[in-house]
Scaffold this motif. Structure first.
Motif, PDB file in Angstrom:
ATOM      1  N   THR A   1     -10.085 -10.829  -7.902  1.00 41.49           N
ATOM      2  CA  THR A   1      -8.936  -9.900  -8.702  1.00 41.49           C
ATOM      3  C   THR A   1      -8.382  -8.601  -8.280  1.00 41.49           C
ATOM      4  N   VAL A   2      -9.433  -8.461  -7.585  1.00 33.32           N
ATOM      5  CA  VAL A   2      -8.718  -6.535  -7.269  1.00 33.32           C
ATOM      6  C   VAL A   2      -8.826  -6.276  -6.143  1.00 33.32           C
ATOM      7  N   ALA A   3      -9.586  -7.446  -5.473  1.00 30.70           N
ATOM      8  CA  ALA A   3      -9.528  -7.024  -3.767  1.00 30.70           C
ATOM      9  C   ALA A   3      -8.287  -6.302  -3.497  1.00 30.70           C
ATOM     10  N   HIS A   4      -7.506  -7.767  -3.199  1.00 27.56           N
ATOM     11  CA  HIS A   4      -6.305  -8.319  -2.947  1.00 27.56           C
ATOM     12  C   HIS A   4      -4.936  -6.202  -3.409  1.00 27.56           C
ATOM     13  N   PRO A   5      -4.941  -7.014  -4.919  1.00 29.43           N
ATOM     14  CA  PRO A   5      -3.732  -5.368  -5.629  1.00 29.43           C
ATOM     15  C   PRO A   5      -4.417  -4.330  -5.204  1.00 29.43           C
ATOM     16  N   VAL A   6      -5.865  -3.943  -4.600  1.00 28.33           N
ATOM     17  CA  VAL A   6      -5.872  -2.721  -4.360  1.00 28.33           C
ATOM     18  C   VAL A   6      -5.591  -2.545  -3.230  1.00 28.33           C
ATOM     19  N   LEU A   7      -6.688  -3.285  -1.852  1.00 23.51           N
ATOM     20  CA  LEU A   7      -6.570  -3.273  -0.530  1.00 23.51           C
ATOM     21  C   LEU A   7      -5.766  -3.529   0.223  1.00 23.51           C
ATOM     22  N   GLY A   8      -5.057  -4.617  -0.111  1.00 21.21           N
ATOM     23  CA  GLY A   8      -3.941  -5.385  -0.213  1.00 21.21           C
ATOM     24  C   GLY A   8      -4.445  -6.358   1.406  1.00 21.21           C
TER      25      GLY A   8
ATOM     26  N   ILE B   1      -5.545   0.649   4.917  1.00 21.77           N
ATOM     27  CA  ILE B   1      -4.304   2.013   5.024  1.00 21.77           C
ATOM     28  C   ILE B   1      -3.503   1.042   6.252  1.00 21.77           C
ATOM     29  N   ARG B   2      -4.674   1.091   8.077  1.00 21.56           N
ATOM     30  CA  ARG B   2      -3.766   0.336   9.122  1.00 21.56           C
ATOM     31  C   ARG B   2      -3.176  -0.774   8.805  1.00 21.56           C
ATOM     32  N   LEU B   3      -3.644  -1.808   8.183  1.00 20.18           N
ATOM     33  CA  LEU B   3      -3.244  -2.936   7.121  1.00 20.18           C
ATOM     34  C   LEU B   3      -1.757  -3.178   5.964  1.00 20.18           C
ATOM     35  N   CYS B   4      -1.688  -2.258   5.844  1.00 19.90           N
ATOM     36  CA  CYS B   4      -0.187  -1.944   5.155  1.00 19.90           C
ATOM     37  C   CYS B   4       0.236  -2.424   5.294  1.00 19.90           C
TER      38      CYS B   4
ATOM     39  N   ASP C   1       3.079  -4.926  -2.719  1.00 10.39           N
ATOM     40  CA  ASP C   1       2.895  -4.702  -4.114  1.00 10.39           C
ATOM     41  C   ASP C   1       1.511  -4.102  -3.994  1.00 10.39           C
ATOM     42  N   THR C   2       1.396  -3.065  -3.820  1.00  8.71           N
ATOM     43  CA  THR C   2      -0.433  -3.185  -4.012  1.00  8.71           C
ATOM     44  C   THR C   2      -0.765  -1.188  -4.094  1.00  8.71           C
ATOM     45  N   MET C   3      -2.230  -1.325  -4.568  1.00  7.03           N
ATOM     46  CA  MET C   3      -2.495   0.586  -4.868  1.00  7.03           C
ATOM     47  C   MET C   3      -2.400   1.107  -3.134  1.00  7.03           C
ATOM     48  N   VAL C   4      -2.778   0.723  -2.770  1.00  8.15           N
ATOM     49  CA  VAL C   4      -3.127   1.752  -1.509  1.00  8.15           C
ATOM     50  C   VAL C   4      -1.466   1.941  -0.773  1.00  8.15           C
ATOM     51  N   GLY C   5      -0.489   0.959  -1.204  1.00  9.23           N
ATOM     52  CA  GLY C   5       0.446   1.061  -0.547  1.00  9.23           C
ATOM     53  C   GLY C   5       1.702   1.870  -1.669  1.00  9.23           C
ATOM     54  N   HIS C   6       1.524   2.037  -2.522  1.00  9.93           N
ATOM     55  CA  HIS C   6       1.910   3.002  -3.415  1.00  9.93           C
ATOM     56  C   HIS C   6       1.145   4.608  -3.178  1.00  9.93           C
ATOM     57  N   LEU C   7      -0.309   4.392  -2.822  1.00  9.87           N
ATOM     58  CA  LEU C   7      -0.673   5.562  -3.018  1.00  9.87           C
ATOM     59  C   LEU C   7       0.308   5.780  -1.267  1.00  9.87           C
TER      60      LEU C   7
ATOM     61  N   ASP D   1       2.980   5.880  -0.231  1.00 13.50           N
ATOM     62  CA  ASP D   1       4.089   6.058  -0.400  1.00 13.50           C
ATOM     63  C   ASP D   1       3.813   7.331  -1.078  1.00 13.50           C
ATOM     64  N   LEU D   2       3.428   7.756  -2.073  1.00 10.51           N
ATOM     65  CA  LEU D   2       3.391   8.911  -2.638  1.00 10.51           C
ATOM     66  C   LEU D   2       2.728   9.744  -1.877  1.00 10.51           C
ATOM     67  N   ARG D   3       2.511   9.901  -1.278  1.00  8.80           N
ATOM     68  CA  ARG D   3       2.279  10.804  -0.203  1.00  8.80           C
ATOM     69  C   ARG D   3       3.051  10.782   0.767  1.00  8.80           C
ATOM     70  N   GLY D   4       3.962   9.877   1.296  1.00  9.63           N
ATOM     71  CA  GLY D   4       4.747   9.823   2.316  1.00  9.63           C
ATOM     72  C   GLY D   4       4.679  10.031   3.576  1.00  9.63           C
ATOM     73  N   VAL D   5       3.189   8.596   3.415  1.00 12.27           N
ATOM     74  CA  VAL D   5       2.763   8.552   4.904  1.00 12.27           C
ATOM     75  C   VAL D   5       3.187   6.754   5.139  1.00 12.27           C
ATOM     76  N   PRO D   6       3.812   6.766   6.478  1.00 18.85           N
ATOM     77  CA  PRO D   6       4.339   5.364   6.469  1.00 18.85           C
ATOM     78  C   PRO D   6       3.293   4.345   6.523  1.00 18.85           C
ATOM     79  N   ARG D   7       3.322   3.284   6.049  1.00 20.79           N
ATOM     80  CA  ARG D   7       2.935   2.242   5.706  1.00 20.79           C
ATOM     81  C   ARG D   7       2.127   1.506   6.941  1.00 20.79           C
ATOM     82  N   GLY D   8       1.487   1.137   6.856  1.00 18.93           N
ATOM     83  CA  GLY D   8       1.153   0.520   8.683  1.00 18.93           C
ATOM     84  C   GLY D   8       0.281   1.588   9.869  1.00 18.93           C
ATOM     85  N   SER D   9       0.503   2.903   9.679  1.00 18.10           N
ATOM     86  CA  SER D   9       0.173   4.047  11.097  1.00 18.10           C
ATOM     87  C   SER D   9      -1.157   4.104  11.114  1.00 18.10           C
ATOM     88  N   GLU D  10      -1.683   4.313  12.228  1.00 27.07           N
ATOM     89  CA  GLU D  10      -2.572   4.663  12.547  1.00 27.07           C
ATOM     90  C   GLU D  10      -3.968   5.689  11.397  1.00 27.07           C
TER      91      GLU D  10
END
Ligand code: HEM
Length: 459
Positions: free
Chosen positions: A166-173, A228-231, A236-242, A244-253
């Protein structure tokens, strides 16, 4: 049930009292290791009353506040009753060694406020990924419970898998296999328990170099790096929102500083959720298996509401089933704080520096608040009365109460709705009662591995 106006008599009303006036109970570690901490405290509370000065041979004094009458004072003074995250070996300080500064282990003040603000928007059940993950996890739980082969997993292990899913995917993606999920859940739990056991004989610096701790931390770092690498954009996940908040592009190394920044938040969310939720689910399932009429009421509600979208407000029976299970078996039976000022808590003088323990375990089983307390009775929560949070507080009280309480109630209530709709649960006759006895290992865990349930399709 008592109404709000009929508050039970408090032991501490009347003349002001101080700690020296309280019964002094010697908590010999060998003794409570043999009969269990929960039983030791419960027996002392029955014999001497629920407000006690517990004197531990290894761990100083702690004042037990085992009465609902302390709830209001606890809430009012919560900013002066702080989580002791620096005082080794307080439990929160050990959790901080494992999980760094996350919301659960944050220092009071700016550190905590910043973390709480980052977490709050991510705790919505309506976040698409949470609701979707719960449906999938419940479906898989139905499959596991329906197995009849000799190797079918125990209830404890089924609930662990459910919770992690219930939590792994919503948090880690990204999704784990069941084995990976269970392994991670158990490793975190064992590592925390290992720290609790090791801490009395070791100083902080030695424990920080503990092999098991270092390995666990390295493993968590790798996990976050992958997340982070696989986002992906649109997740719609916690790692993705975090990110975005920091301005780090998703899926980057993932740069090391980004991993270091996100690791405590993401792993903190996993740790705070996985254990608590799996135990909340475990105790609810156990009670439903023991009480077929309650499970049938949940099933009837499920069938009635089938044509409308599911919502916690429209599932009062399922919600009551969870609340009542958490009343009898609150996952966190003791909530510990340190007073940072001289306080008057409901007529009891508490000097600055005192460790106090407010206990849902004792309050939830107090017959003055909950008549016939061991009876699993859903009407306690379906009678239309507002829940009095000074008598029912499995999610804590005050500014550091559980930020995920609503999410957890949604996740467990939705899952038991789906499960009870499809399955009739019962406990096999040969199951030993000890399988279901709670024991205190930081959280309220089953003494054995929880045995297996019998589950047959509901007609
Ligand atoms: C049945 C499930 C749960 C139970 C019984 C539970 C219980 C609690 C309790 C008693 C506390 C307060 C601890 C203290 O005061 O020392 C707490 C705090 C916390 N819980 Fe939960 N919890 C559950 C589920 C969750 C979920 C699903 C999440 C998040 C996704 C979560 C996240 C947290 C966090 C982050 C804190 C720390 C809050 C702070 O210090 O500001 N919990 N939980």
């Amino acid at each position: 049930m008592l109404t709000l106006r009929e508050r039970p008599r408090s032991l501490t009303t009347g003349a002001a009292r101080c700690i020296a006036d309280l019964p002094q109970i010697s908590m010999d570690s060998d003794h409570y290791a043999s009969i269990g901490f929960l039983r030791s405290v419960q027996m002392a509370a029955r014999k001497h009353g629920p407000v006690l000065n517990l004197r531990f041979d290894r761990d100083g004094n702690k004042v037990l506040l085992g009465e609902a009458g302390f709830g209001d004072a606890w809430r009012r003074h919560s900013r002066q009753l702080v989580k002791d995250v620096d005082d080794y070996p307080a439990p929160a300080s050990l959790a901080r060694m494992l999980l760094d500064n996350n919301l659960t282990t944050a220092r009071e003040g700016a550190e905590w406020e910043d973390m709480r603000a980052q977490f709050a928007p991510l705790m919505r059940y309506k976040m698409h990924s949470y609701a979707e993950a719960v449906e999938a996890a419940a479906e898989q739980m139905i499959e596991s419970l329906s197995r009849t082969d000799p190797d079918r997993p125990s209830l404890w292990s089924v609930c662990g898998t459910w919770s992690a899913q219930t939590v792994a995917h919503p948090v880690l993606g990204f999704s784990f296999t069941d084995d990976m999920v269970l392994d991670l859940v158990n490793a975190l739990r064992q590592c925390m328990f290992h720290l609790v056991q090791e801490s009395p004989g070791k100083d902080r610096a030695a424990l920080l170099n503990d092999d098991q701790l270092l390995k666990m931390r390295a493993r968590l770092g790798q996990l976050v790096h992958c997340a982070i690498r696989l986002c992906r954009p649109g997740d719609d996940t916690m790692v993705g929102h975090l990110l975005d908040l920091r301005g780090v592009p998703r899926g980057s190394e993932a740069a090391p500083e980004v991993v270091a920044d996100l690791q405590p938040i993401l792993i903190g969310a996993l740790a705070a959720t996985v254990h608590n939720n799996s135990l909340g689910m475990f105790w609810t399932m156990m009670k439903l298996a023991q009480h077929p009429q309650a499970a049938a009421a949940v099933a009837a509600e499920a069938r009635q509401g089938k044509d409308a979208p599911w919502h916690l407000n429209t599932a009062p029976v399922a919600l009551a089933a969870v609340r009542e299970a958490l009343r009898i078996n609150p996952v966190l039976p003791f909530i510990e704080r340190k007073a940072t000022a001289d306080l008057d808590l409901n007529g009891l003088s508490i000097p600055r520096g005192t460790t106090v323990v407010f206990s849902p375990w004792i309050v939830h089983r107090d017959p003055r608040d909950w008549p016939d307390p061991m009876n699993y009775d859903l009407t306690r929560f379906t009678n239309g009365e507002r829940v009095d949070l000074t008598r029912w507080f499995p999610f804590g009280l005050g500014h550091r109460a559980c930020i995920g309480s609503n999410l957890a109630l949604n996740q467990i209530a939705r899952s038991i709705t789906l499960i009870c709709d499809r399955l009739s649960l019962s406990i096999p006759r040969q199951t030993l009662a000890s399988y279901w006895q709670p024991t205190y290992r930081v959280l309220l865990e089953p003494r054995e591995d929880g045995g297996v349930l019998t589950a047959v399709p509901r007609p």
